[in-house]
Design a protein around this motif. Structure first.
Motif, PDB file in Angstrom:
ATOM      1  N   ARG A  23       0.824  -1.200   0.000  1.00 40.19           N
ATOM      2  CA  ARG A  23       0.000   0.000   0.000  1.00 40.19           C
ATOM      3  C   ARG A  23       0.864   1.259   0.000  1.00 40.19           C
ATOM      4  NH1 ARG A  23      -4.336   1.996   4.248  1.00 40.19           N
ATOM      5  NH2 ARG A  23      -2.457   3.119   4.788  1.00 40.19           N
ATOM      6  N   HIS A  24       1.926   1.212   0.831  1.00 36.51           N
ATOM      7  CA  HIS A  24       2.840   2.353   0.859  1.00 36.51           C
ATOM      8  C   HIS A  24       3.500   2.541  -0.495  1.00 36.51           C
ATOM      9  CE1 HIS A  24       2.394   3.581   4.907  1.00 36.51           C
ATOM     10  NE2 HIS A  24       2.775   2.422   5.428  1.00 36.51           N
ATOM     11  N   ALA A  25       3.842   1.408  -1.126  1.00 38.32           N
ATOM     12  CA  ALA A  25       4.481   1.485  -2.438  1.00 38.32           C
ATOM     13  C   ALA A  25       3.533   2.143  -3.443  1.00 38.32           C
ATOM     14  CB  ALA A  25       4.882   0.089  -2.916  1.00 38.32           C
ATOM     15  N   VAL A  26       2.280   1.702  -3.438  1.00 35.26           N
ATOM     16  CA  VAL A  26       1.306   2.291  -4.368  1.00 35.26           C
ATOM     17  C   VAL A  26       1.115   3.771  -4.057  1.00 35.26           C
ATOM     18  CG1 VAL A  26      -1.066   2.227  -5.217  1.00 35.26           C
ATOM     19  CG2 VAL A  26       0.096   0.093  -4.686  1.00 35.26           C
ATOM     20  N   GLU A  27       1.085   4.080  -2.768  1.00 37.97           N
ATOM     21  CA  GLU A  27       0.900   5.475  -2.388  1.00 37.97           C
ATOM     22  C   GLU A  27       2.022   6.359  -2.934  1.00 37.97           C
ATOM     23  OE1 GLU A  27       1.006   6.305   1.792  1.00 37.97           O
ATOM     24  OE2 GLU A  27       0.600   8.437   1.460  1.00 37.97           O
ATOM     25  N   ASP A  29       3.969   5.649  -5.432  1.00 32.68           N
ATOM     26  CA  ASP A  29       3.807   5.654  -6.897  1.00 32.68           C
ATOM     27  C   ASP A  29       2.788   6.708  -7.325  1.00 32.68           C
ATOM     28  OD1 ASP A  29       5.571   3.599  -7.108  1.00 32.68           O
ATOM     29  OD2 ASP A  29       4.128   2.104  -7.825  1.00 32.68           O
ATOM     30  N   LEU A  30       1.687   6.769  -6.575  1.00 37.55           N
ATOM     31  CA  LEU A  30       0.625   7.722  -6.922  1.00 37.55           C
ATOM     32  C   LEU A  30       1.112   9.166  -6.783  1.00 37.55           C
ATOM     33  CD1 LEU A  30      -2.572   6.122  -5.301  1.00 37.55           C
ATOM     34  CD2 LEU A  30      -2.095   6.406  -7.735  1.00 37.55           C
ATOM     35  N   ARG A  31       1.838   9.435  -5.700  1.00 36.46           N
ATOM     36  CA  ARG A  31       2.390  10.791  -5.515  1.00 36.46           C
ATOM     37  C   ARG A  31       3.300  11.146  -6.683  1.00 36.46           C
ATOM     38  NH1 ARG A  31       1.151  12.983  -0.818  1.00 36.46           N
ATOM     39  NH2 ARG A  31       0.585  11.525   0.855  1.00 36.46           N
ATOM     40  N   GLY A  32       4.158  10.172  -7.050  1.00 39.96           N
ATOM     41  CA  GLY A  32       5.067  10.388  -8.168  1.00 39.96           C
ATOM     42  C   GLY A  32       4.300  10.639  -9.459  1.00 39.96           C
ATOM     43  N   ALA A  33       3.246   9.854  -9.652  1.00 33.89           N
ATOM     44  CA  ALA A  33       2.444   9.970 -10.873  1.00 33.89           C
ATOM     45  C   ALA A  33       1.806  11.352 -10.984  1.00 33.89           C
ATOM     46  CB  ALA A  33       1.367   8.880 -10.894  1.00 33.89           C
ATOM     47  N   LEU A  34       1.346  11.856  -9.844  1.00 35.67           N
ATOM     48  CA  LEU A  34       0.719  13.183  -9.826  1.00 35.67           C
ATOM     49  C   LEU A  34       1.765  14.244 -10.189  1.00 35.67           C
ATOM     50  CD1 LEU A  34      -2.061  14.396  -9.245  1.00 35.67           C
ATOM     51  CD2 LEU A  34      -1.417  14.591  -6.840  1.00 35.67           C
ATOM     52  N   PRO A  73      -9.437   3.332 -12.644  1.00 35.84           N
ATOM     53  CA  PRO A  73      -9.573   3.950 -11.315  1.00 35.84           C
ATOM     54  C   PRO A  73      -9.834   2.937 -10.193  1.00 35.84           C
ATOM     55  CG  PRO A  73     -11.376   4.607 -12.775  1.00 35.84           C
ATOM     56  CD  PRO A  73     -10.379   3.904 -13.610  1.00 35.84           C
ATOM     57  N   SER A  74     -10.481   1.839 -10.520  1.00 31.01           N
ATOM     58  CA  SER A  74     -10.781   0.854  -9.482  1.00 31.01           C
ATOM     59  C   SER A  74      -9.508   0.332  -8.817  1.00 31.01           C
ATOM     60  CB  SER A  74     -11.580  -0.299 -10.069  1.00 31.01           C
ATOM     61  OG  SER A  74     -10.867  -0.873 -11.152  1.00 31.01           O
ATOM     62  N   GLU A  75      -8.368   0.432  -9.531  1.00 30.65           N
ATOM     63  CA  GLU A  75      -7.113  -0.103  -9.003  1.00 30.65           C
ATOM     64  C   GLU A  75      -6.382   0.865  -8.089  1.00 30.65           C
ATOM     65  OE1 GLU A  75      -5.002  -2.805 -11.010  1.00 30.65           O
ATOM     66  OE2 GLU A  75      -6.930  -3.600 -11.694  1.00 30.65           O
ATOM     67  N   PHE A  76      -6.656   2.173  -8.245  1.00 32.58           N
ATOM     68  CA  PHE A  76      -5.855   3.097  -7.427  1.00 32.58           C
ATOM     69  C   PHE A  76      -6.691   4.069  -6.601  1.00 32.58           C
ATOM     70  CE2 PHE A  76      -6.218   4.983 -11.671  1.00 32.58           C
ATOM     71  CZ  PHE A  76      -6.618   6.279 -11.369  1.00 32.58           C
ATOM     72  N   ILE A  77      -7.945   4.275  -6.940  1.00 33.95           N
ATOM     73  CA  ILE A  77      -8.741   5.216  -6.153  1.00 33.95           C
ATOM     74  C   ILE A  77      -8.931   4.759  -4.698  1.00 33.95           C
ATOM     75  CG2 ILE A  77     -11.070   6.204  -5.898  1.00 33.95           C
ATOM     76  CD1 ILE A  77     -10.847   7.175  -8.697  1.00 33.95           C
ATOM     77  N   PRO A  78      -9.162   3.461  -4.467  1.00 31.65           N
ATOM     78  CA  PRO A  78      -9.266   3.033  -3.061  1.00 31.65           C
ATOM     79  C   PRO A  78      -8.020   3.374  -2.236  1.00 31.65           C
ATOM     80  CG  PRO A  78     -10.098   1.324  -4.522  1.00 31.65           C
ATOM     81  CD  PRO A  78      -9.484   2.371  -5.394  1.00 31.65           C
ATOM     82  N   VAL A  79      -6.831   3.196  -2.819  1.00 30.95           N
ATOM     83  CA  VAL A  79      -5.601   3.544  -2.097  1.00 30.95           C
ATOM     84  C   VAL A  79      -5.519   5.056  -1.887  1.00 30.95           C
ATOM     85  CG1 VAL A  79      -3.076   3.377  -2.051  1.00 30.95           C
ATOM     86  CG2 VAL A  79      -4.422   1.568  -3.127  1.00 30.95           C
ATOM     87  N   THR A  83      -5.292   6.837   1.831  1.00 30.43           N
ATOM     88  CA  THR A  83      -4.127   7.604   2.238  1.00 30.43           C
ATOM     89  C   THR A  83      -4.397   9.101   2.284  1.00 30.43           C
ATOM     90  OG1 THR A  83      -3.424   7.735  -0.053  1.00 30.43           O
ATOM     91  CG2 THR A  83      -2.546   5.910   1.237  1.00 30.43           C
ATOM     92  N   GLY A  84      -5.566   9.508   1.787  1.00 33.33           N
ATOM     93  CA  GLY A  84      -5.889  10.935   1.782  1.00 33.33           C
ATOM     94  C   GLY A  84      -5.386  11.649   0.540  1.00 33.33           C
ATOM     95  N   LEU A  85      -4.618  10.937  -0.295  1.00 34.50           N
ATOM     96  CA  LEU A  85      -4.096  11.544  -1.511  1.00 34.50           C
ATOM     97  C   LEU A  85      -5.226  11.951  -2.476  1.00 34.50           C
ATOM     98  CD1 LEU A  85      -1.300  12.207  -2.707  1.00 34.50           C
ATOM     99  CD2 LEU A  85      -1.480  10.090  -4.021  1.00 34.50           C
TER     100      LEU A  85
END
Ligand code: C2E
Ligand code: CA
Ligand code: CA
Ligand code: CA
Length: 275
Positions: A23-27, A29-34, A73-79, A83-85
């Motif tokens: 989960r932390h890894a995805v989080e 990744d998401l910050r980086g993606a943004l 979105p189903s793969e990353f919106i829940p994370v 995380t509040g991102l």
């Protein structure tokens, strides 16, 4: 089983740690993606079945991963929610969608999905104001889609946020109607402009007489309290024919178009009557 109890627990604990680390890894990744601009919005027309014209388009978030390609979105919106991102991501979506809609005909609105988490933040209304001001989009051309689960909480905060948004002049739609537990009292209380009947009701449409009866009842009910009825997930000519017969106001689904990138939706909107 007893003998394995301890090691069983250890394995469980190990899996939990893995899940947390994943989960932390995805989080991150998401910050980086943004930060790297890897998010994109695709748009799907919402169509008046009488004219074949799009009256609005729904913005749907995609993560264009440099290696994995488009991630739904189903793969990353829940994370992002956990995380509040989602607050930063949601703000990006609002800005991007409002900017995009400035390139469309003036009678076409843009619909943006909001996640439940965004509703518990007082800053939501400010984010919406900023997105409107920066883009110059008139508030009446922005629709916010809220799932039933938001109204479930029905806390004072949610009620306030919704009335603040209404005061801004943006439109509100109740999404995925029929999948949660909303009651008539919620619908009256929040005064939604649109009711989006969940896709699951359409899937069954051709199979059972009951499903037609249910859609008919929802349409009648929504209409009687002044709401515009949208049916999503329309995939076939037969489904469309039934929905026309039942007097549904607007339709959306693969039958008309899949969600497409910006240049695709602009081309579609430039050639009205083709849907
Ligand atoms: P939703 O808001 O209910 O969006 C409709 C979903 O149904 C979309 O999936 C859309 O691509 C899909 N769809 C449209 N027409 C058809 C059809 O005819 N048949 C079928 N089988 N599917 C159809 P998508 O794009 O994967 O989005 C899934 C969910 O992710 C959305 O459900 C929404 O809850 C969420 N989502 C998408 N974008 C955003 C966003 O920007 N913010 C937030 N908070 N949530 C988003
Ligand atoms: Ca939606
Ligand atoms: Ca929906
Ligand atoms: Ca949904």
């Amino acid at each position: 089983v007893k003998a394995d109890g301890r090691s069983g627990f250890r394995i469980f604990q190990h899996e939990m740690e893995l899940a947390t680390r994943a989960r932390h890894a995805v989080e991150s990744d998401l910050r980086g993606a943004l930060a790297n601009g890897e998010f994109e919005l695709h748009y799907q027309p919402i169509v008046d079945p009488a004219t074949g014209n799009a009256v609005s388009c729904e913005a749907l978030l995609r993560w264009k991963h440099p290696v994995a390609g488009y991630i739904p979105p189903s793969e990353f919106i829940p994370v992002a929610e956990d995380t509040g991102l989602i607050l930063q991501l949601g703000e990006w979506v609002l800005h991007e969608a409002c900017q995009e809609a400035r390139h469309w005909p003036q009678d076409v609105s843009v619909a943006v999905n909001l996640s439940p988490r965004q509703f518990s933040e007082p800053q939501l209304a400010f984010q919406v104001v900023r997105a409107l001001e920066r883009s110059g989009l008139p508030p009446q051309r922005l629709e916010l889609e809220i799932t039933e689960s938001v109204t479930l909480g029905a806390t004072q905060k949610v009620v306030e946020t919704i009335s603040n948004l209404r005061r801004l002049g943006v439109r509100l739609s109740l999404d995925d109607f029929g999948t949660g537990y909303s009651s008539l009292s919620y619908l009256r209380k929040y005064a939604f402009d649109k009711l989006k009947i969940d896709r699951s009701f359409v899937t069954d449409l051709s199979k059972t007489a009951e499903s037609i009866a249910i859609i008919r009842a929802i349409i009648g009910m929504g209409r009687s309290i002044g709401m515009v009825i949208v049916v999503e997930g329309v995939e076939t000519e037969a489904q469309l024919a039934t929905l026309r017969e039942e007097g549904c106001d607007l339709v959306q689904g693969y039958y008309f178009s899949r969600p497409v990138p910006s240049q695709g939706i602009r081309a579609m909107l430039a050639a009205p009557g083709t849907l």
